[in-house]
Write a protein that holds these residues in place. Structure first.
Motif, PDB file in Angstrom:
ATOM      1  N   VAL A 176      15.973  44.283  39.512  1.00 18.16           N
ATOM      2  CA  VAL A 176      17.367  44.688  39.372  1.00 18.16           C
ATOM      3  C   VAL A 176      17.501  45.429  38.043  1.00 18.16           C
ATOM      4  O   VAL A 176      17.042  44.944  37.004  1.00 18.16           O
ATOM      5  CB  VAL A 176      18.327  43.480  39.407  1.00 18.16           C
ATOM      6  CG1 VAL A 176      19.772  43.950  39.209  1.00 18.16           C
ATOM      7  CG2 VAL A 176      18.195  42.722  40.718  1.00 18.16           C
ATOM      8  N   TYR A 177      18.131  46.587  38.098  1.00 17.65           N
ATOM      9  CA  TYR A 177      18.342  47.401  36.901  1.00 17.65           C
ATOM     10  C   TYR A 177      19.810  47.780  36.826  1.00 17.65           C
ATOM     11  O   TYR A 177      20.353  48.396  37.747  1.00 17.65           O
ATOM     12  CB  TYR A 177      17.477  48.662  36.971  1.00 17.65           C
ATOM     13  CG  TYR A 177      17.590  49.589  35.783  1.00 17.65           C
ATOM     14  CD1 TYR A 177      17.019  49.256  34.558  1.00 17.65           C
ATOM     15  CD2 TYR A 177      18.269  50.810  35.887  1.00 17.65           C
ATOM     16  CE1 TYR A 177      17.116  50.113  33.463  1.00 17.65           C
ATOM     17  CE2 TYR A 177      18.358  51.671  34.803  1.00 17.65           C
ATOM     18  CZ  TYR A 177      17.785  51.312  33.588  1.00 17.65           C
ATOM     19  OH  TYR A 177      17.882  52.159  32.510  1.00 17.65           O
ATOM     20  N   VAL A 178      20.453  47.367  35.747  1.00 19.95           N
ATOM     21  CA  VAL A 178      21.867  47.662  35.537  1.00 19.95           C
ATOM     22  C   VAL A 178      21.993  48.462  34.244  1.00 19.95           C
ATOM     23  O   VAL A 178      21.751  47.936  33.152  1.00 19.95           O
ATOM     24  CB  VAL A 178      22.707  46.379  35.453  1.00 19.95           C
ATOM     25  CG1 VAL A 178      24.191  46.725  35.319  1.00 19.95           C
ATOM     26  CG2 VAL A 178      22.477  45.487  36.663  1.00 19.95           C
ATOM     27  N   ASN A 179      22.339  49.729  34.375  1.00 18.69           N
ATOM     28  CA  ASN A 179      22.487  50.605  33.216  1.00 18.69           C
ATOM     29  C   ASN A 179      23.190  51.885  33.674  1.00 18.69           C
ATOM     30  O   ASN A 179      23.136  52.237  34.853  1.00 18.69           O
ATOM     31  CB  ASN A 179      21.133  50.934  32.584  1.00 18.69           C
ATOM     32  CG  ASN A 179      21.246  51.253  31.102  1.00 18.69           C
ATOM     33  OD1 ASN A 179      22.298  51.702  30.633  1.00 18.69           O
ATOM     34  ND2 ASN A 179      20.171  51.024  30.359  1.00 18.69           N
ATOM     35  N   ARG A 180      23.786  52.587  32.765  1.00 19.75           N
ATOM     36  CA  ARG A 180      24.549  53.784  33.135  1.00 19.75           C
ATOM     37  C   ARG A 180      23.675  54.892  33.700  1.00 19.75           C
ATOM     38  O   ARG A 180      24.163  55.789  34.404  1.00 19.75           O
ATOM     39  CB  ARG A 180      25.331  54.288  31.922  1.00 19.75           C
ATOM     40  CG  ARG A 180      24.462  54.782  30.774  1.00 19.75           C
ATOM     41  CD  ARG A 180      25.313  55.160  29.569  1.00 19.75           C
ATOM     42  NE  ARG A 180      26.003  54.007  29.017  1.00 19.75           N
ATOM     43  CZ  ARG A 180      26.860  54.076  27.986  1.00 19.75           C
ATOM     44  NH1 ARG A 180      27.143  55.242  27.448  1.00 19.75           N
ATOM     45  NH2 ARG A 180      27.415  52.983  27.534  1.00 19.75           N
ATOM     46  N   ASP A 181      22.350  54.859  33.439  1.00 19.26           N
ATOM     47  CA  ASP A 181      21.460  55.903  33.955  1.00 19.26           C
ATOM     48  C   ASP A 181      20.751  55.493  35.239  1.00 19.26           C
ATOM     49  O   ASP A 181      19.763  56.111  35.633  1.00 19.26           O
ATOM     50  CB  ASP A 181      20.428  56.293  32.894  1.00 19.26           C
ATOM     51  CG  ASP A 181      19.476  55.152  32.554  1.00 19.26           C
ATOM     52  OD1 ASP A 181      19.770  53.986  32.918  1.00 19.26           O
ATOM     53  OD2 ASP A 181      18.441  55.413  31.914  1.00 19.26           O
ATOM     54  N   GLY A 198      11.173  49.186  48.878  1.00 22.52           N
ATOM     55  CA  GLY A 198      12.320  50.065  48.946  1.00 22.52           C
ATOM     56  C   GLY A 198      13.213  49.864  47.744  1.00 22.52           C
ATOM     57  O   GLY A 198      13.169  48.823  47.087  1.00 22.52           O
ATOM     58  N   VAL A 199      14.011  50.879  47.435  1.00 24.30           N
ATOM     59  CA  VAL A 199      14.950  50.797  46.316  1.00 24.30           C
ATOM     60  C   VAL A 199      16.259  51.433  46.744  1.00 24.30           C
ATOM     61  O   VAL A 199      16.270  52.436  47.461  1.00 24.30           O
ATOM     62  CB  VAL A 199      14.383  51.486  45.048  1.00 24.30           C
ATOM     63  CG1 VAL A 199      14.075  52.947  45.300  1.00 24.30           C
ATOM     64  CG2 VAL A 199      15.339  51.331  43.872  1.00 24.30           C
ATOM     65  N   SER A 200      17.374  50.826  46.316  1.00 28.01           N
ATOM     66  CA  SER A 200      18.691  51.324  46.680  1.00 28.01           C
ATOM     67  C   SER A 200      19.598  51.317  45.463  1.00 28.01           C
ATOM     68  O   SER A 200      19.484  50.453  44.584  1.00 28.01           O
ATOM     69  CB  SER A 200      19.321  50.458  47.782  1.00 28.01           C
ATOM     70  OG  SER A 200      18.556  50.474  48.956  1.00 28.01           O
ATOM     71  N   GLY A 203      25.400  50.373  43.420  1.00 27.89           N
ATOM     72  CA  GLY A 203      26.579  50.586  42.593  1.00 27.89           C
ATOM     73  C   GLY A 203      26.296  51.797  41.735  1.00 27.89           C
ATOM     74  O   GLY A 203      25.149  52.240  41.633  1.00 27.89           O
ATOM     75  N   GLU A 204      27.308  52.359  41.114  1.00 26.58           N
ATOM     76  CA  GLU A 204      27.080  53.588  40.357  1.00 26.58           C
ATOM     77  C   GLU A 204      26.137  53.386  39.177  1.00 26.58           C
ATOM     78  O   GLU A 204      25.543  54.359  38.695  1.00 26.58           O
ATOM     79  CB  GLU A 204      28.406  54.148  39.858  1.00 26.58           C
ATOM     80  CG  GLU A 204      29.163  53.235  38.917  1.00 26.58           C
ATOM     81  CD  GLU A 204      30.474  53.834  38.465  1.00 26.58           C
ATOM     82  OE1 GLU A 204      31.064  53.294  37.514  1.00 26.58           O
ATOM     83  OE2 GLU A 204      30.910  54.830  39.059  1.00 26.58           O
ATOM     84  N   ASP A 205      25.937  52.135  38.738  1.00 25.75           N
ATOM     85  CA  ASP A 205      25.037  51.870  37.611  1.00 25.75           C
ATOM     86  C   ASP A 205      24.073  50.736  37.905  1.00 25.75           C
ATOM     87  O   ASP A 205      23.606  50.065  36.992  1.00 25.75           O
ATOM     88  CB  ASP A 205      25.848  51.562  36.346  1.00 25.75           C
ATOM     89  CG  ASP A 205      26.709  50.303  36.493  1.00 25.75           C
ATOM     90  OD1 ASP A 205      26.820  49.788  37.630  1.00 25.75           O
ATOM     91  OD2 ASP A 205      27.257  49.841  35.475  1.00 25.75           O
ATOM     92  N   VAL A 208      18.551  48.212  42.898  1.00 26.22           N
ATOM     93  CA  VAL A 208      17.841  47.006  43.343  1.00 26.22           C
ATOM     94  C   VAL A 208      16.618  47.446  44.143  1.00 26.22           C
ATOM     95  O   VAL A 208      16.731  48.275  45.051  1.00 26.22           O
ATOM     96  CB  VAL A 208      18.731  46.102  44.210  1.00 26.22           C
ATOM     97  CG1 VAL A 208      17.922  44.940  44.782  1.00 26.22           C
ATOM     98  CG2 VAL A 208      19.898  45.558  43.397  1.00 26.22           C
ATOM     99  N   ALA A 209      15.459  46.904  43.804  1.00 26.34           N
ATOM    100  CA  ALA A 209      14.211  47.214  44.510  1.00 26.34           C
ATOM    101  C   ALA A 209      13.588  45.935  45.039  1.00 26.34           C
ATOM    102  O   ALA A 209      13.664  44.885  44.390  1.00 26.34           O
ATOM    103  CB  ALA A 209      13.228  47.931  43.589  1.00 26.34           C
ATOM    104  N   ARG A 210      12.975  46.037  46.200  1.00 27.03           N
ATOM    105  CA  ARG A 210      12.216  44.929  46.806  1.00 27.03           C
ATOM    106  C   ARG A 210      10.811  45.433  47.086  1.00 27.03           C
ATOM    107  O   ARG A 210      10.634  46.529  47.639  1.00 27.03           O
ATOM    108  CB  ARG A 210      12.847  44.493  48.119  1.00 27.03           C
ATOM    109  CG  ARG A 210      14.280  44.044  48.021  1.00 27.03           C
ATOM    110  CD  ARG A 210      14.389  42.612  47.566  1.00 27.03           C
ATOM    111  NE  ARG A 210      15.695  42.065  47.871  1.00 27.03           N
ATOM    112  CZ  ARG A 210      16.069  40.842  47.566  1.00 27.03           C
ATOM    113  NH1 ARG A 210      15.235  40.031  46.959  1.00 27.03           N
ATOM    114  NH2 ARG A 210      17.280  40.416  47.856  1.00 27.03           N
TER     115      ARG A 210
END
Length: 241
Positions: A176-181, A198-200, A203-205, A208-210
């Motif tokens: 999980v990556y949460v950041n403005r970029d 896969g990665v999706s 949200g705009e920031d 999530v990858a599995r």
């Protein structure tokens, strides 16, 4: 800082802008009845990277006993936390209940990975009797941002064999990556993924990858390039040993 029991921390010297903390379990693993808890906080405008010295191991437990792990992270205003533990290896007969809870400020950033290995493939290990519960909660500004839970009870090999569960995978990871970029990483990450992964952008920031793989070696071949990109090109030295 306070530490007790078999939970220890090391703070290696690094050239990056984040304080790096290495978590050690001097007991060598987790078994039924063990209780581990860790709390860490990154204050306003700071950067913290947490990793483990080696893979965690969940060993065979006595009947009726379950080991627990409770990790809690707080990410302050403008702060950044990287939660980068190495793999948790589940052994036959293991019983583990693990939870990660993250509280983020509105403008905080987070990189999180949780890799799991279902027995050591090179040793011919197969898991037919385990109890594993895992829950991840990420909250931002008091509201739930990401909630995920997984349970494996009994014959894990059979449960993972299904085409919509694991397709026979022996190792897996959630990122999980949460950041403005976040959006800028979406297409480059899709180019790095191989096999059942896969990665999706959910949200705009938030990305999530599995990832699923036959074993931990195959998992790392994909996971490490993904983490390097999201961490700005560097990973804790423990991941390279």
């Amino acid at each position: 800082m306070r530490q007790s029991g078999s939970s220890k921390f090391l703070f290696p010297r690094t050239g990056g802008d984040a304080l790096e903390a290495v978590i050690l379990n001097t007991a060598g693993g987790v078994t039924g009845g063990d209780r581990f808890a860790m709390t860490a906080r990154a204050g306003q405008g700071t950067a913290l990277a947490l990793t483990t010295q080696a893979c965690e191991r969940a060993y065979r437990a006595q009947p009726g006993l379950t080991g627990t792990m409770r990790n809690r992270l707080t990410v302050g205003e403008g702060a950044r936390v990287s939660w980068l533990p190495q793999e948790t290896i589940l052994f036959e007969g293991s019983a583990l209940d693990r939870r990660l809870h993250v509280e983020m400020a509105a403008d905080a950033a987070l990189l999180m990975v949780e890799p799991i290995v279902l027995g050591r493939a090179a040793m011919g290990e197969r898991l037919h009797d385990i109890r594993f519960r895992d829950r991840i909660e990420i909250w931002r500004d008091g509201a739930p941002l990401y909630l995920d839970a997984m349970t494996l009870n009994g014959d894990a090999e059979r449960q993972m064999a299904g085409p919509v569960t694991g397709a026979g995978a022996g190792a897996m990871a959630s990122v999980v990556y949460v950041n403005r970029d976040a959006e800028a990483h979406l297409e480059p990450l899709r180019g790095l993924l191989a096999g059942a992964a896969g990665v999706s952008l959910i949200g705009e920031d938030m990305l999530v990858a599995r990832l699923l793989a036959a074993d931990s070696f195959e998992l790392r071949k994909t996971l490490i390039p993904v983490l390097r990109r999201l961490s700005g090109g560097t990973l804790p030295r423990c991941w390279m040993i």
